[in-house]
Design an enzyme around this catalytic site. Sequence first.
Site, PDB file in Angstrom:
ATOM      1  N   ASN A  93       2.394   4.683   3.848  1.00  0.00           N
ATOM      2  CA  ASN A  93       2.664   3.334   3.317  1.00  0.00           C
ATOM      3  C   ASN A  93       4.003   3.211   2.579  1.00  0.00           C
ATOM      4  O   ASN A  93       4.461   2.100   2.309  1.00  0.00           O
ATOM      5  CB  ASN A  93       1.524   2.864   2.396  1.00  0.00           C
ATOM      6  CG  ASN A  93       0.270   2.448   3.134  1.00  0.00           C
ATOM      7  OD1 ASN A  93      -0.838   2.513   2.613  1.00  0.00           O
ATOM      8  ND2 ASN A  93       0.418   2.009   4.384  1.00  0.00           N
ATOM      9  N   ASP A 146      -8.612  -2.846   5.271  1.00  0.00           N
ATOM     10  CA  ASP A 146      -7.479  -3.321   6.077  1.00  0.00           C
ATOM     11  C   ASP A 146      -7.513  -4.844   6.215  1.00  0.00           C
ATOM     12  O   ASP A 146      -8.587  -5.447   6.254  1.00  0.00           O
ATOM     13  CB  ASP A 146      -7.566  -2.655   7.468  1.00  0.00           C
ATOM     14  CG  ASP A 146      -6.246  -2.722   8.203  1.00  0.00           C
ATOM     15  OD1 ASP A 146      -5.230  -3.120   7.605  1.00  0.00           O
ATOM     16  OD2 ASP A 146      -6.231  -2.368   9.397  1.00  0.00           O
TER      17      ASP A 146
END
Length: 249
Positions: free
Chosen positions: A77, A29
């Site tokens: 996503n 991330d």
Amino acid sequence: MSFLKFKKSKAAHNIDYENLPEHIGVIMDGNGRWAKKRGLPRSAGHSAGADALKKIVTECNNMGIKYITVYAFSTENWKRPKEEVDYLMNLLMDYLKNAETTLAGENVVIKAIGIRENLSEELQFQINKTEEFTKNNTGIVMNIALNYGAREEIVRAVKNICKCVNDGDMDIDDINAQIISDNLYTQNQPDPDLIIRTSGEERISNFLLWQLAYSELWFTDKLWPDFRVEDLHKAICDFQARNRRYGGV
Ligand code: FPP
């Protein structure tokens, strides 16, 4: 056992090579924030993230770690701008193509876990090709979680099991935790011992929910593109200092 075969870097001297995590999961991330800090487009962060990943996989393989699962693209996503999704898909395609020469040269086995059907035909073709190309390698197994979500994975497993029961191939009383594990994308692999998440966020975000029942969780403020081999060593040292009891005393 001799450890001379491992290319140990200086920072790795505290690692106990007899007690390595067998399987590491990584939530990579912070690519977007890394790019923003530099005034760059988010795509530059993803590209730098892919470079960071190659070094980490190579080091895990050199150390003798057996499995690494990396969260490259979640089922959520797709909500990102089309331009970013397209960039990530192209990056993954390039990564798989290059992996045939680079990571495969390092003896890495590459697998994709997640829903393949919604990926482009070209990407599905490349995944199959890379998996086929690397399947007889004997080094680390790298699972690329791509269009992956743990809840979807569990639902899929439940449906498979129900079908077996419906077809009369299994009795309902035979269902147990092992049967569920056997119907996940990670079937025949050990559960992750250690989950690493970068960028200061401390949550799991639908990653390997079933498999991480007893995983040690390790968080760092570093953004993924800044994550280096030294950070990996630190995570492993910290993991080795933990007292894993699996519900015992
Ligand atoms: C999260 O950062 C990262 C992703 C959604 C993609 C991860 C992909 C890579 C590291 C590179 C490609 C991977 C492979 C296997 C080639 P974010 O974009 O959510 O960052 P932010 O939270 O700072 O916005």
